[in-house]
Each structure stands twice: as structure tokens, then as C-alpha cells.
Motif scaffolding. Structure first.
Motif, PDB file in Angstrom:
ATOM      1  N   ARG A  54       0.825  -1.070   0.056  1.00  0.00           N
ATOM      2  CA  ARG A  54      -0.106   0.144  -0.004  1.00  0.00           C
ATOM      3  C   ARG A  54       0.804   1.086   0.273  1.00  0.00           C
ATOM      4  NH1 ARG A  54      -0.045   2.421   4.531  1.00  0.00           N
ATOM      5  NH2 ARG A  54      -2.209   3.500   4.145  1.00  0.00           N
ATOM      6  N   GLY A  55       0.194   2.659  -0.464  1.00  0.00           N
ATOM      7  CA  GLY A  55       1.006   4.254  -0.036  1.00  0.00           C
ATOM      8  C   GLY A  55      -0.031   4.734   0.484  1.00  0.00           C
ATOM      9  N   GLU A  56       1.120   5.845   1.222  1.00  0.00           N
ATOM     10  CA  GLU A  56       0.747   6.421   1.971  1.00  0.00           C
ATOM     11  C   GLU A  56       0.520   8.232   1.227  1.00  0.00           C
ATOM     12  OE1 GLU A  56       2.549   6.342   5.859  1.00  0.00           O
ATOM     13  OE2 GLU A  56       3.471   8.180   5.923  1.00  0.00           O
ATOM     14  N   GLY A  57      -0.982   8.593   2.191  1.00  0.00           N
ATOM     15  CA  GLY A  57      -0.862   9.966   1.365  1.00  0.00           C
ATOM     16  C   GLY A  57      -1.705   9.611  -0.625  1.00  0.00           C
ATOM     17  N   ASP A  58      -1.394  10.008  -1.221  1.00  0.00           N
ATOM     18  CA  ASP A  58      -2.827  10.289  -2.364  1.00  0.00           C
ATOM     19  C   ASP A  58      -1.936   9.402  -3.625  1.00  0.00           C
ATOM     20  OD1 ASP A  58      -0.466  11.900  -3.381  1.00  0.00           O
ATOM     21  OD2 ASP A  58      -2.350  13.460  -3.615  1.00  0.00           O
ATOM     22  N   SER A  59      -1.138   8.633  -3.445  1.00  0.00           N
ATOM     23  CA  SER A  59      -0.408   7.602  -4.519  1.00  0.00           C
ATOM     24  C   SER A  59      -0.666   6.465  -4.042  1.00  0.00           C
ATOM     25  CB  SER A  59       0.634   8.598  -4.896  1.00  0.00           C
ATOM     26  OG  SER A  59      -0.101   9.631  -6.304  1.00  0.00           O
ATOM     27  N   PHE A  60       0.428   5.875  -5.156  1.00  0.00           N
ATOM     28  CA  PHE A  60       0.317   4.193  -4.357  1.00  0.00           C
ATOM     29  C   PHE A  60       1.847   4.710  -4.692  1.00  0.00           C
ATOM     30  CE2 PHE A  60       1.914   0.181  -6.099  1.00  0.00           C
ATOM     31  CZ  PHE A  60       1.513  -0.751  -4.514  1.00  0.00           C
ATOM     32  N   SER A  61       2.382   4.884  -5.530  1.00  0.00           N
ATOM     33  CA  SER A  61       4.351   5.417  -5.778  1.00  0.00           C
ATOM     34  C   SER A  61       4.234   5.778  -7.426  1.00  0.00           C
ATOM     35  CB  SER A  61       4.495   3.494  -5.820  1.00  0.00           C
ATOM     36  OG  SER A  61       6.217   3.805  -6.649  1.00  0.00           O
ATOM     37  N   ALA A  62       4.821   6.644  -7.886  1.00  0.00           N
ATOM     38  CA  ALA A  62       5.146   7.338  -8.513  1.00  0.00           C
ATOM     39  C   ALA A  62       6.561   6.885  -8.993  1.00  0.00           C
ATOM     40  CB  ALA A  62       5.892   8.972  -8.455  1.00  0.00           C
ATOM     41  N   ALA A 106      -0.060   5.119 -10.190  1.00  0.00           N
ATOM     42  CA  ALA A 106       1.028   3.905 -10.065  1.00  0.00           C
ATOM     43  C   ALA A 106       2.024   3.691 -11.137  1.00  0.00           C
ATOM     44  CB  ALA A 106       0.208   1.989  -9.874  1.00  0.00           C
ATOM     45  N   VAL A 107       2.677   4.590 -11.323  1.00  0.00           N
ATOM     46  CA  VAL A 107       3.681   4.934 -11.991  1.00  0.00           C
ATOM     47  C   VAL A 107       5.472   3.931 -12.366  1.00  0.00           C
ATOM     48  CG1 VAL A 107       5.104   6.687 -13.288  1.00  0.00           C
ATOM     49  CG2 VAL A 107       2.363   7.518 -11.994  1.00  0.00           C
ATOM     50  N   GLY A 108       5.104   3.357 -12.949  1.00  0.00           N
ATOM     51  CA  GLY A 108       6.622   2.461 -14.163  1.00  0.00           C
ATOM     52  C   GLY A 108       7.059   1.392 -12.748  1.00  0.00           C
ATOM     53  N   ILE A 109       7.846   1.214 -11.303  1.00  0.00           N
ATOM     54  CA  ILE A 109       8.005  -0.051 -10.731  1.00  0.00           C
ATOM     55  C   ILE A 109       6.386   0.665  -9.920  1.00  0.00           C
ATOM     56  CG2 ILE A 109       9.092   0.589  -9.333  1.00  0.00           C
ATOM     57  CD1 ILE A 109      10.401  -2.052  -9.623  1.00  0.00           C
ATOM     58  N   GLY A 110       6.134   1.325  -9.971  1.00  0.00           N
ATOM     59  CA  GLY A 110       4.749   1.311  -8.962  1.00  0.00           C
ATOM     60  C   GLY A 110       3.298   0.216  -9.906  1.00  0.00           C
ATOM     61  N   GLU A 164       0.703   7.349 -21.660  1.00  0.00           N
ATOM     62  CA  GLU A 164      -0.466   7.406 -20.762  1.00  0.00           C
ATOM     63  C   GLU A 164      -0.620   7.057 -19.752  1.00  0.00           C
ATOM     64  OE1 GLU A 164      -2.867   8.715 -24.708  1.00  0.00           O
ATOM     65  OE2 GLU A 164      -1.348   9.871 -25.147  1.00  0.00           O
ATOM     66  N   ALA A 165      -1.751   7.833 -19.237  1.00  0.00           N
ATOM     67  CA  ALA A 165      -2.563   6.786 -18.170  1.00  0.00           C
ATOM     68  C   ALA A 165      -3.664   6.130 -18.027  1.00  0.00           C
ATOM     69  CB  ALA A 165      -2.154   7.102 -16.669  1.00  0.00           C
ATOM     70  N   ILE A 166      -4.086   4.761 -17.996  1.00  0.00           N
ATOM     71  CA  ILE A 166      -5.096   4.239 -17.808  1.00  0.00           C
ATOM     72  C   ILE A 166      -5.470   5.238 -15.913  1.00  0.00           C
ATOM     73  CG2 ILE A 166      -4.920   2.451 -19.374  1.00  0.00           C
ATOM     74  CD1 ILE A 166      -4.710   0.560 -17.556  1.00  0.00           C
ATOM     75  N   ASP A 167      -7.572   4.673 -16.604  1.00  0.00           N
ATOM     76  CA  ASP A 167      -7.803   4.169 -15.524  1.00  0.00           C
ATOM     77  C   ASP A 167      -8.130   3.468 -14.318  1.00  0.00           C
ATOM     78  OD1 ASP A 167     -10.186   3.999 -16.064  1.00  0.00           O
ATOM     79  OD2 ASP A 167     -11.056   5.771 -16.007  1.00  0.00           O
ATOM     80  N   GLY A 168      -8.380   3.352 -13.360  1.00  0.00           N
ATOM     81  CA  GLY A 168      -9.202   2.647 -12.445  1.00  0.00           C
ATOM     82  C   GLY A 168     -10.078   1.613 -13.315  1.00  0.00           C
ATOM     83  N   ARG A 169     -11.291   2.323 -13.806  1.00  0.00           N
ATOM     84  CA  ARG A 169     -12.063   1.723 -14.015  1.00  0.00           C
ATOM     85  C   ARG A 169     -11.343   0.256 -15.406  1.00  0.00           C
ATOM     86  NH1 ARG A 169     -14.561   6.005 -13.346  1.00  0.00           N
ATOM     87  NH2 ARG A 169     -16.605   5.618 -11.593  1.00  0.00           N
ATOM     88  N   THR A 170     -10.397   1.412 -16.266  1.00  0.00           N
ATOM     89  CA  THR A 170     -10.139   0.263 -17.508  1.00  0.00           C
ATOM     90  C   THR A 170      -9.515  -0.560 -16.372  1.00  0.00           C
ATOM     91  OG1 THR A 170     -10.226   2.772 -18.234  1.00  0.00           O
ATOM     92  CG2 THR A 170      -8.827   0.798 -19.477  1.00  0.00           C
ATOM     93  N   ALA A 171      -8.529   0.131 -15.816  1.00  0.00           N
ATOM     94  CA  ALA A 171      -7.108  -1.688 -15.434  1.00  0.00           C
ATOM     95  C   ALA A 171      -8.443  -3.124 -15.018  1.00  0.00           C
ATOM     96  CB  ALA A 171      -6.718  -0.670 -14.104  1.00  0.00           C
ATOM     97  N   LEU A 172      -9.422  -2.216 -14.425  1.00  0.00           N
ATOM     98  CA  LEU A 172     -10.096  -3.894 -13.885  1.00  0.00           C
ATOM     99  C   LEU A 172     -10.753  -4.083 -15.375  1.00  0.00           C
ATOM    100  CD1 LEU A 172     -11.940  -5.140 -11.853  1.00  0.00           C
ATOM    101  CD2 LEU A 172     -13.689  -3.596 -12.415  1.00  0.00           C
ATOM    102  N   ALA A 173     -11.554  -3.560 -16.469  1.00  0.00           N
ATOM    103  CA  ALA A 173     -11.597  -3.903 -17.306  1.00  0.00           C
ATOM    104  C   ALA A 173     -10.477  -4.775 -18.482  1.00  0.00           C
ATOM    105  CB  ALA A 173     -12.423  -2.942 -18.336  1.00  0.00           C
ATOM    106  N   TRP A 174      -9.919  -3.962 -18.637  1.00  0.00           N
ATOM    107  CA  TRP A 174      -8.776  -5.009 -19.254  1.00  0.00           C
ATOM    108  C   TRP A 174      -7.856  -5.882 -17.937  1.00  0.00           C
ATOM    109  CZ3 TRP A 174      -4.441  -0.773 -21.279  1.00  0.00           C
ATOM    110  CH2 TRP A 174      -5.782   0.414 -22.703  1.00  0.00           C
ATOM    111  N   GLY A 175      -8.240  -5.739 -17.060  1.00  0.00           N
ATOM    112  CA  GLY A 175      -7.844  -7.575 -16.727  1.00  0.00           C
ATOM    113  C   GLY A 175      -6.445  -7.507 -15.382  1.00  0.00           C
TER     114      GLY A 175
END
Ligand code: COA
Length: 257
Positions: A54-62, A106-110, A164-175
Motif C-alpha cells: 500500500r502507499g501512504e498519502g494520495d499516491s501508490f507510487s510515482a 501508480a507509475v513505472g515500477i508502481g 499515458e495513464a489508464i484509470d482504475g475502471r479501465t484497469a479492471l476492464a483490461w484485467g
């Protein structure tokens, strides 16, 4: 030693918290060493049934700390000597269930570390990206295999190449995720899943995970990716990309060749 990785063990769940919120939990060399140690512990300590990220604050990891990329690139560091590799090996070897709770970026290794988690809970408005080519780098953490395997070649290529980033809903739809929930429910949802997994027969769940992934192959690929990543990290085009990030401007690759 770093204060930016926190671990707690409760009810068989070892929780790793990325705790550098002022820098969006960007991961430094010291943090990779601590992540490696905790992930190795998850595998070897019999009291640990589940690993949770998990990540503290507003992001998982940059993702990887870009100041570290600049330092390592200018020192001519070889990828295999970097602490990130100990963490990647620990992820490849991890045969206990891993859960991730992802809010914000959640970027790169995030993102690529999520490919080694078995259950991923994302916020509906989380933003996941793999901008390796924006930084003139190459994919890592076996993501060159695992991301296209999960979401298909064209989508994975676009994520790598356009960044470019995908959002969480797309991440779910894409598996890429098991659940997409409102941001304020992410932690509780992930915790519930981790608690359920912690009650499952431990040897059965381990054997299942071992059968579902080829740890040796993943590690061999991580090393091969590391060669491409390392030579790019030391390249003039990557240095241009890192300096552009620090100077808050767009990179100029027009003279690269
Ligand atoms: N490495 C080092 N510092 C980072 C960082 C990273 N990967 N990501 C963010 N930070 C720092 C920023 O420099 C900033 O520091 P400052 O307040 O001292 O200027 C702070 O974290 C907050 O980031 P900021 O860019 O202001 O937040 P934002 O909400 O506008 O954007 C991101 C968030 C994640 C989209 C943006 O920071 C970003 O693109 N980071 C780089 C991601 C990346 O390319 N990672 C490597 C992948 S291989």
C-alpha cells in the motif's frame, strides 16, 4: 536504513507501506533494499501468510526516484548491481499470495510491481502508467512479458510507448485489477481480501501460485530487461529525459541517434 518503507505484521498479513508521500512515494535505492528485505521475509517467515502493498498519502507510487536515475546514469552503474534487482528477484521468487491497494498514481515500477500481485484493488480514479519510453528507458520487472499477457500486445505497447495513464475502471476492464472501488474503500477492500487469503490452507495456496508462474523464467527475463534498461539509463537520450523531468519541461529527442 530508511523511514520510507514501513512494515507491519498482523493476523498473518505482512503489510509493506511505501511512505514517502511528499514525493508521491517515488522509490529510492534505500527503499528498494528495504522492499527486498521485507519481500524476502514474506517468503521465508512461516508466520507470514500474505504480503500486502500500500502507499501512504494520495499516491501508490510515482515509480523509481528520477534523481537516483540521474545519479546512477552518470556513475555508469550496471543495472544488476542496483538494489532494485534484489527486490525484483524477491518478487519473482515470492510464492505466497500478494495483494495491492492502489490509490492515486501508480507509475513505472508502481505499476509493474502489481503484475506480481495476485489480487489488486484499485481506486476507480487511480491512474496507472508505464512511461518507460517517455524516460528513454525500457520495461522492467518482467513487464515486457506480463503486461501484454494480461492486456494484449497493442494496449501494452501503447502504455509503454505513449506513457499515458489508464484509470482504475479501465484497469479492471483490461484485467489488471480484481476490484475497482471508490478511493475511500480501497484499503478496506484490500484488507478484507488479504484476511480471507490468510485463512486459506498455506501450502495449497503456495503450490497453486508456484504452478501459475515460472519464477525462473521471470527472473531470467528480468535480467535480460535489466541489460536494456541499464544501457538506456546510461544513454544521452535518457539523461535528456531525466533532466527534462527535473527542469519541469518536455524532453527533446530530436538530436538523439
Ligand atoms: N522521482 C523523484 N521525484 C518525484 C517523482 C519521481 N519519480 N515523482 C514525483 N516526484 C516529486 C516531484 O518532483 C515533486 O517534488 P517537489 O515537490 O520537490 O517539486 C513531488 O514529488 C510531487 O510531484 P508533482 O510532480 O508535483 O505531483 P503531480 O501530482 O503534479 O504529478 C506525477 C504526479 C506522478 C504524475 C508526476 O510527479 C510524475 O510524472 N512523476 C514522474 C513519474 C515517473 O516518470 N516515474 C518513473 C517511471 S520509470
Amino acid at each position: 536504513m530508511t523511514d520510507h518503507i514501513l512494515t507491519t505484521l498482523d493476523g498473518g498479513i505482512l503489510t509493506i507501506t511505501l511512505a514517502r508521500p511528499g514525493k508521491k512515494n517515488a522509490i529510492t535505492q534505500a527503499m528498494y533494499s528495504a522492499l527486498a528485505e521485507a519481500t524476502e521475509r514474506a517468503r521465508t517467515d512461516d508466520t507470514v501468510r500474505v504480503l500486502q502493498f500500500r502507499g501512504e498519502g494520495d499516491s501508490f507510487s510515482a515509480g523509481n526516484d528520477i534523481a537516483d536515475f540521474i545519479a546512477l546514469g552518470s556513475q555508469g552503474a550496471q543495472a544488476a548491481d542496483m538494489p532494485v534487482f534484489r527486490f525484483l528477484k524477491a518478487l519473482a521468487d515470492l510464492d505466497k499470495p500478494a495483494v495491492a491497494a492502489v490509490r492515486g498514481r501508480a507509475v513505472g515500477i508502481g505499476l509493474t510491481l502489481l503484475l506480481h500481485c495476485d489480487m489488486v484493488v484499485v481506486a476507480e480514479d487511480a491512474l496507472l502508467s508505464a512511461p518507460f519510453i517517455n524516460l528513454a528507458l525500457a520495461p522492467e520487472a518482467a513487464s515486457s512479458l506480463l503486461l501484454p499477457a494480461l492486456i494484449g500486445h497493442q494496449r501494452a505497447f501503447e502504455m509503454f510507448a505513449l506513457g499515458e495513464a489508464i484509470d482504475g475502471r479501465t484497469a479492471l476492464a483490461w484485467g489488471l485489477a480484481n476490484r475497482a472501488v471508490p478511493a475511500d474503500q480501497v484499503e478496506a477492500t484490500a484488507q478484507d481480501l488479504a484476511a480471507k487469503l490468510a485463512l486459506r490452507a498455506p501450502n495449497s495456496i503456495r503450490k497453486t501460485k508456484q504452478l501459475m508462474r515460472d519464477a525462473e523464467h521471470l527472473w531470467a527475463l528480468m535480467q535480460r530487461e535489466g541489460e536494456a534498461f541499464g544501457s538506456q539509463m546510461r544513454s544521452p537520450e535518457a539523461m535528456e529525459a531525466f533532466m527534462a523531468f527535473s527542469q519541469k519541461r518536455a524532453p527533446d529527442f530530436s538530436k538523439a541517434g
